[in-house]
Scaffold this active site. Sequence first.
Site, PDB file in Angstrom:
ATOM      1  N   ARG A  57       0.655  -1.358  -0.040  1.00  0.00           N
ATOM      2  CA  ARG A  57       0.010   0.016   0.078  1.00  0.00           C
ATOM      3  C   ARG A  57       0.800   1.204   0.094  1.00  0.00           C
ATOM      4  NH1 ARG A  57      -5.558   1.374   2.059  1.00  0.00           N
ATOM      5  NH2 ARG A  57      -5.931  -0.807   1.921  1.00  0.00           N
ATOM      6  N   LEU A  85      -4.791   6.327   3.809  1.00  0.00           N
ATOM      7  CA  LEU A  85      -3.771   6.638   3.021  1.00  0.00           C
ATOM      8  C   LEU A  85      -2.563   6.664   4.390  1.00  0.00           C
ATOM      9  CD1 LEU A  85      -4.852   9.990   1.620  1.00  0.00           C
ATOM     10  CD2 LEU A  85      -4.008   8.019   0.423  1.00  0.00           C
ATOM     11  N   HIS A 101     -17.081  14.030   4.653  1.00  0.00           N
ATOM     12  CA  HIS A 101     -17.636  12.930   5.161  1.00  0.00           C
ATOM     13  C   HIS A 101     -19.193  13.062   5.677  1.00  0.00           C
ATOM     14  CE1 HIS A 101     -17.771   9.113   7.462  1.00  0.00           C
ATOM     15  NE2 HIS A 101     -18.459   9.634   8.354  1.00  0.00           N
ATOM     16  N   ASP A 133      -5.717  12.637   8.404  1.00  0.00           N
ATOM     17  CA  ASP A 133      -4.536  11.991   8.965  1.00  0.00           C
ATOM     18  C   ASP A 133      -4.476  10.576   8.905  1.00  0.00           C
ATOM     19  OD1 ASP A 133      -6.486  11.010  11.002  1.00  0.00           O
ATOM     20  OD2 ASP A 133      -5.924  12.387  12.538  1.00  0.00           O
ATOM     21  N   GLY A 135      -6.114   8.301  10.797  1.00  0.00           N
ATOM     22  CA  GLY A 135      -6.964   7.480  11.181  1.00  0.00           C
ATOM     23  C   GLY A 135      -8.216   7.306  10.245  1.00  0.00           C
TER      24      GLY A 135
END
Length: 180
Positions: A57, A85, A101, A133, A135
Site C-alpha cells: 500500500r 492513506l 464525510h 490524518d 485514522g
Amino acid sequence: MIGVLVSGEGTNLQALLEAGLPVVAVASNRPDARALARAGEAGVAAASFALEDYAARSARDAAMAAWLAGRGVELVVLAGFMHLLTPAFLERFPERIVNVHPSLLPAFPGAHAVEEQLAAGVAESGATVHLVDEGVDSGPILRQERVPVVAGDTPASLHERIKQVEHRLLPEVVGELCAR
Ligand code: GRF
C-alpha cells in the site's frame, strides 16, 4: 493547484469543477470509477492507482503522491476516496489534505456512516469537511453543517440530502484553503 482522490460516483468532484476551482489531477483506486470519466469529460488529467498493481500500500501511495506532485498539486481533496492513506502519501502533503464525510464527526466515522445513522435513529445528520490524518475520518474538523433526517428516509434519500450540502460546503472550504 488541487488534486482530487476518488473511488466512486464523483459528484463532489463535479461540484469542485463547477465551482471553478483549479483541479489539475484526479486519481482513483478503482479504474472503473464514474468519477474518472467525469475528470476526463472536464479535460482534467486522470489516472488509476489500483492496490493490486503494487507490492505494498505504501508503494501505491508513494506513486500516487509523486504523480500528483508532478502535476503541481499542492492541496489534495478526498472526494469519496475509500482507502486509508499511509504516511508515504500523508507526509508529501502535510496539513494539505482534506476529506468530506456524511455525518457530524466525530459521530459515525467509517464507510457505512449513512446506514449506521439511520439504524441508530438519529434525528439529524450532517456533512463534515476535515483535515486528513492516518485514522478513519479522525483529523481536525474544518467545517460542519447539520442535515435533518426525515420520516421514511432510506440510506439513499438521506445520503442524497447530505450530498446536496457537501456540494456547497466542500468547494467553499477548499476555496478558502486555496486562498491561504
Ligand atoms: C460522499 O457522501 C462523501 O461524504 C463520502 O463519499 C461520498 C462520495 O460521493 N466520503 P461522490 O463520489 O462525491 O458522489
